[in-house]
Design an enzyme around this catalytic site. Structure first.
Site, mmCIF file in Angstrom:
data_model
loop_
_atom_site.group_PDB
_atom_site.id
_atom_site.type_symbol
_atom_site.label_atom_id
_atom_site.label_comp_id
_atom_site.label_asym_id
_atom_site.label_seq_id
_atom_site.Cartn_x
_atom_site.Cartn_y
_atom_site.Cartn_z
ATOM 1 N N LYS A 33 -2.450 19.167 5.092
ATOM 2 C CA LYS A 33 -3.055 19.075 3.766
ATOM 3 C C LYS A 33 -3.711 17.717 3.553
ATOM 4 O O LYS A 33 -4.848 17.626 3.077
ATOM 5 C CB LYS A 33 -1.994 19.303 2.689
ATOM 6 C CG LYS A 33 -2.499 19.114 1.259
ATOM 7 C CD LYS A 33 -1.390 19.202 0.253
ATOM 8 C CE LYS A 33 -0.691 17.885 0.050
ATOM 9 N NZ LYS A 33 -1.479 16.943 -0.801
ATOM 10 N N ASN A 34 -3.003 16.649 3.899
ATOM 11 C CA ASN A 34 -3.504 15.309 3.614
ATOM 12 C C ASN A 34 -4.646 14.891 4.541
ATOM 13 O O ASN A 34 -5.273 13.856 4.317
ATOM 14 C CB ASN A 34 -2.368 14.291 3.698
ATOM 15 C CG ASN A 34 -1.387 14.428 2.552
ATOM 16 O OD1 ASN A 34 -1.718 14.999 1.509
ATOM 17 N ND2 ASN A 34 -0.186 13.926 2.732
ATOM 18 N N ARG A 103 -5.280 14.933 -7.820
ATOM 19 C CA ARG A 103 -5.705 13.545 -7.712
ATOM 20 C C ARG A 103 -6.643 13.305 -6.534
ATOM 21 O O ARG A 103 -7.517 12.445 -6.588
ATOM 22 C CB ARG A 103 -4.487 12.636 -7.573
ATOM 23 C CG ARG A 103 -3.729 12.380 -8.857
ATOM 24 C CD ARG A 103 -2.775 11.221 -8.684
ATOM 25 N NE ARG A 103 -3.475 10.028 -8.228
ATOM 26 C CZ ARG A 103 -4.086 9.156 -9.022
ATOM 27 N NH1 ARG A 103 -4.097 9.349 -10.316
ATOM 28 N NH2 ARG A 103 -4.687 8.091 -8.516
ATOM 29 N N CYS A 127 0.177 10.591 -12.543
ATOM 30 C CA CYS A 127 0.832 11.385 -11.511
ATOM 31 C C CYS A 127 2.332 11.340 -11.730
ATOM 32 O O CYS A 127 2.882 10.292 -12.077
ATOM 33 C CB CYS A 127 0.492 10.840 -10.131
ATOM 34 S SG CYS A 127 1.292 11.727 -8.790
ATOM 35 N N ARG A 132 -0.895 5.723 -9.416
ATOM 36 C CA ARG A 132 -1.741 5.625 -8.228
ATOM 37 C C ARG A 132 -3.157 5.268 -8.687
ATOM 38 O O ARG A 132 -4.041 6.116 -8.719
ATOM 39 C CB ARG A 132 -1.705 6.945 -7.442
ATOM 40 C CG ARG A 132 -0.354 7.194 -6.817
ATOM 41 C CD ARG A 132 -0.417 8.246 -5.739
ATOM 42 N NE ARG A 132 -0.280 9.585 -6.295
ATOM 43 C CZ ARG A 132 -0.223 10.687 -5.564
ATOM 44 N NH1 ARG A 132 -0.307 10.622 -4.255
ATOM 45 N NH2 ARG A 132 -0.096 11.871 -6.129
ATOM 46 N N PRO A 133 -3.376 4.011 -9.079
ATOM 47 C CA PRO A 133 -4.671 3.624 -9.642
ATOM 48 C C PRO A 133 -5.775 3.676 -8.595
ATOM 49 O O PRO A 133 -5.523 3.620 -7.399
ATOM 50 C CB PRO A 133 -4.423 2.184 -10.117
ATOM 51 C CG PRO A 133 -3.305 1.690 -9.253
ATOM 52 C CD PRO A 133 -2.441 2.884 -8.984
ATOM 53 N N VAL A 134 -7.019 3.760 -9.120
ATOM 54 C CA VAL A 134 -8.172 3.834 -8.221
ATOM 55 C C VAL A 134 -8.914 2.502 -8.176
ATOM 56 O O VAL A 134 -10.057 2.448 -7.728
ATOM 57 C CB VAL A 134 -9.133 4.973 -8.647
ATOM 58 C CG1 VAL A 134 -8.422 6.309 -8.562
ATOM 59 C CG2 VAL A 134 -9.680 4.731 -10.056
ATOM 60 N N ASP A 135 -8.267 1.424 -8.607
ATOM 61 C CA ASP A 135 -8.964 0.145 -8.648
ATOM 62 C C ASP A 135 -9.417 -0.308 -7.266
ATOM 63 O O ASP A 135 -10.489 -0.911 -7.122
ATOM 64 C CB ASP A 135 -8.080 -0.930 -9.292
ATOM 65 C CG ASP A 135 -6.795 -1.182 -8.530
ATOM 66 O OD1 ASP A 135 -6.113 -0.201 -8.194
ATOM 67 O OD2 ASP A 135 -6.472 -2.349 -8.259
ATOM 68 N N GLN A 136 -8.630 -0.021 -6.230
ATOM 69 C CA GLN A 136 -9.016 -0.421 -4.876
ATOM 70 C C GLN A 136 -10.254 0.344 -4.401
ATOM 71 O O GLN A 136 -11.098 -0.200 -3.689
ATOM 72 C CB GLN A 136 -7.856 -0.215 -3.903
ATOM 73 C CG GLN A 136 -6.633 -1.069 -4.196
ATOM 74 C CD GLN A 136 -6.924 -2.553 -4.122
ATOM 75 O OE1 GLN A 136 -7.419 -3.056 -3.116
ATOM 76 N NE2 GLN A 136 -6.639 -3.274 -5.198
ATOM 77 N N ASP A 320 6.503 10.657 2.047
ATOM 78 C CA ASP A 320 6.475 12.112 1.854
ATOM 79 C C ASP A 320 7.645 12.827 2.518
ATOM 80 O O ASP A 320 7.818 14.032 2.332
ATOM 81 C CB ASP A 320 5.155 12.690 2.378
ATOM 82 C CG ASP A 320 4.010 12.477 1.403
ATOM 83 O OD1 ASP A 320 4.262 12.012 0.271
ATOM 84 O OD2 ASP A 320 2.857 12.779 1.765
ATOM 85 N N ILE A 342 7.079 2.819 -1.896
ATOM 86 C CA ILE A 342 5.687 3.224 -2.127
ATOM 87 C C ILE A 342 5.448 3.615 -3.587
ATOM 88 O O ILE A 342 4.545 3.098 -4.239
ATOM 89 C CB ILE A 342 5.290 4.392 -1.203
ATOM 90 C CG1 ILE A 342 5.580 4.041 0.261
ATOM 91 C CG2 ILE A 342 3.821 4.741 -1.390
ATOM 92 C CD1 ILE A 342 4.792 2.869 0.797
ATOM 93 N N ARG A 412 1.124 23.844 -3.159
ATOM 94 C CA ARG A 412 0.087 22.845 -2.905
ATOM 95 C C ARG A 412 0.201 22.272 -1.496
ATOM 96 O O ARG A 412 -0.763 21.685 -0.996
ATOM 97 C CB ARG A 412 0.189 21.711 -3.924
ATOM 98 C CG ARG A 412 -0.203 22.074 -5.337
ATOM 99 C CD ARG A 412 -0.183 20.855 -6.254
ATOM 100 N NE ARG A 412 -0.888 19.764 -5.589
ATOM 101 C CZ ARG A 412 -0.355 18.563 -5.367
ATOM 102 N NH1 ARG A 412 0.871 18.288 -5.752
ATOM 103 N NH2 ARG A 412 -1.058 17.617 -4.760
#
Length: 431
Positions: A33-34, A103, A127, A132-136, A320, A342, A412
């Site tokens: 999946k990932n 996400r 989440c 899990r920010p998207v700033d990076q 995970d 994490i 999922r």
């Protein structure tokens, strides 16, 4: 678009009758999946039809292919083969209605921006397992020349007006981020000039994306390392690609074998991806034989030995797999600790395991586990994808019947889990 799986209209549950009988037999792992989600997003960059094989039949795959179709792509799903024609993509806006479902939809930001010079993608929101920010992602795109603004819940990104293309640059991540690394890789492959990306995530799923991009014409050096050098190209071609096996699904079945004192062979594996987990499982007393594309695991009737684990980015122990391994420790002969580094809120399954009789105490980012002799069946709820897997394998060995609701999380990430476990001897059904 034609698909072989659809969202469930009702809210199904799993009913699992625990058994003292070991799981035995052969199970085939599905595609990862990932890995497949960023690979699907990367087809936006391609100039011809892409055929993907070993694609897992999961709801997340449907969600991302729906998003591709909303952008103008044509998608056909035939079992584990997905055919994407990206040539008709003409929409640069990824709507909140689709992005909010998953996400990982943020992964279309880099490819849309790279191909069209502009993109509008909804912020994915919060989440359950933590921030899990998207700033990076955004900092990385700015390092490639993009102008970024946030308006009404959307990321608006623009390449330099003069070229309508991103430009090569130096991207240094402040922290290891898998989806951030993937987004910037995809943005850089069509940029003008050379990009250097440092502190990259090294997860096998990132490497699988890079291999797919290289096969279709990208120029990327340093594959599998913390530093990638990408020389931009004019376009990527189409073609065929086979997605890597799902190392988390494989790990879940390995833990199930230990819990049930079973004898399982898992096919369609890349065992080198499982080295840390295999080392930990061997310490529980399991015997594991590794071949080129399979893993054979046997756990005899002797007690399970407790093993301390600490999650960290690859190649360390994967976050995970934390919940699933916690079940193994919950039934071990002794005490152990599980440290989560994490995500700050990834112990929600502890409360559900306690309902089944597990003895677990949480202190900050550490769970202290005192092994018990048995678990008992109960009504439990899955709180996220991997918590779902943990509750399923706990139910396999619990005394009595366990009912698990909210299993849309499970769908999922685990393809055909009832059929696979039933074939190994489990008593499991969906109602």
């Amino acid at each position: 678009m034609t698909a072989t799986i659809q969202p469930h209209e009702s809210t199904p549950k799993l009913i699992i009758k625990g058994s003292k009988h070991p799981l035995k037999g052969i199970v085939r792992a599905s595609g990862a999946k990932n890995a497949v989600l960023p690979i699907l997003a990367a087809t936006i960059l391609c100039s011809d039809i892409v055929t993907l094989h070993n694609v897992p039949q999961l709801q997340d795959v449907i969600t991302l292919t729906d998003l591709l179709c909303s952008l103008g792509a044509k998608v056909e799903i035939n079992g584990e083969t997905v055919i994407i024609d990206p040539r008709g993509i003409d929409n640069i806006r990824a709507s909140h209605e689709l992005v909010k479902l998953m996400r990982a939809s943020i992964l279309v930001l880099g490819p849309i921006l790279a191909r069209f010079g502009k993109a509008e993608v909804s912020l994915p929101g919060g989440c359950a397992i933590g921030s899990r920010p998207v700033d990076q992602h955004l900092k990385g795109l700015e390092a490639l020349g993009a102008s970024i603004s946030l308006e009404n819940g959307y990321v608006h990104a623009y390449a330099p007006q003069a070229t309508a293309k991103l430009k090569g640059g130096l991207v240094m991540f402040d922290m290891v981020t898998v989806t951030g690394t993937e987004n910037i890789i995809m943005a850089a492959v069509l940029a003008c000039g050379v990009s250097v990306i440092e502190n990259c995530a090294r997860e096998p799923e990132v490497t699988d994306l890079v291999k797919m991009l290289v096969k279709f014409g990208a120029k990327i050096e340093g594959i599998g390392t913390e530093k990638l050098t990408i020389t931009g190209v004019q376009k990527l071609s189409g073609g065929e690609y086979q997605v890597m096996p799902d190392r988390i699904e494989i790990g879940t079945y390995l833990c199930a074998a230990v819990l049930t004192h079973g004898d399982i062979t898992i096919e369609n594996c890349e065992p080198e991806h499982q080295e840390m987990l295999i080392n930990k499982l061997r310490k529980t007393g399991a015997l594991i034989n590794v071949g080129k594309d399979f893993i054979h695991i046997v756990k005899d009737s002797s007690p399970i030995l407790p093993v301390n684990i600490k999650t960290a980015p690859y190649p360390a122990f994967p976050t995970d797999m934390q919940a699933q391994f916690m079940v193994v420790n919950a039934l071990a002969n002794g005490s152990s600790t599980v440290v989560e580094t994490i995500f700050e809120n990834r112990f929600m399954h502890v409360e559900e395991l306690a309902r089944m009789g597990a003895n677990i105490r949480v202190e900050g980012n550490t769970s202290i586990i005192a092994g018990v002799k048995s678990l008992s069946g109960a009504e439990v709820s899955s709180t996220d994808l991997r918590a779902s897997g943990c509750l399923v394998i706990a139910a396999l060995v619990a005394e009595g019947t366990t009912t698990i609701d909210n299993i849309y999380h499970l769908d999922r990430g685990y393809a055909k889990i009832e059929a696979k476990l039933s074939a190994l001897g489990a008593d499991i059904k969906r109602v």
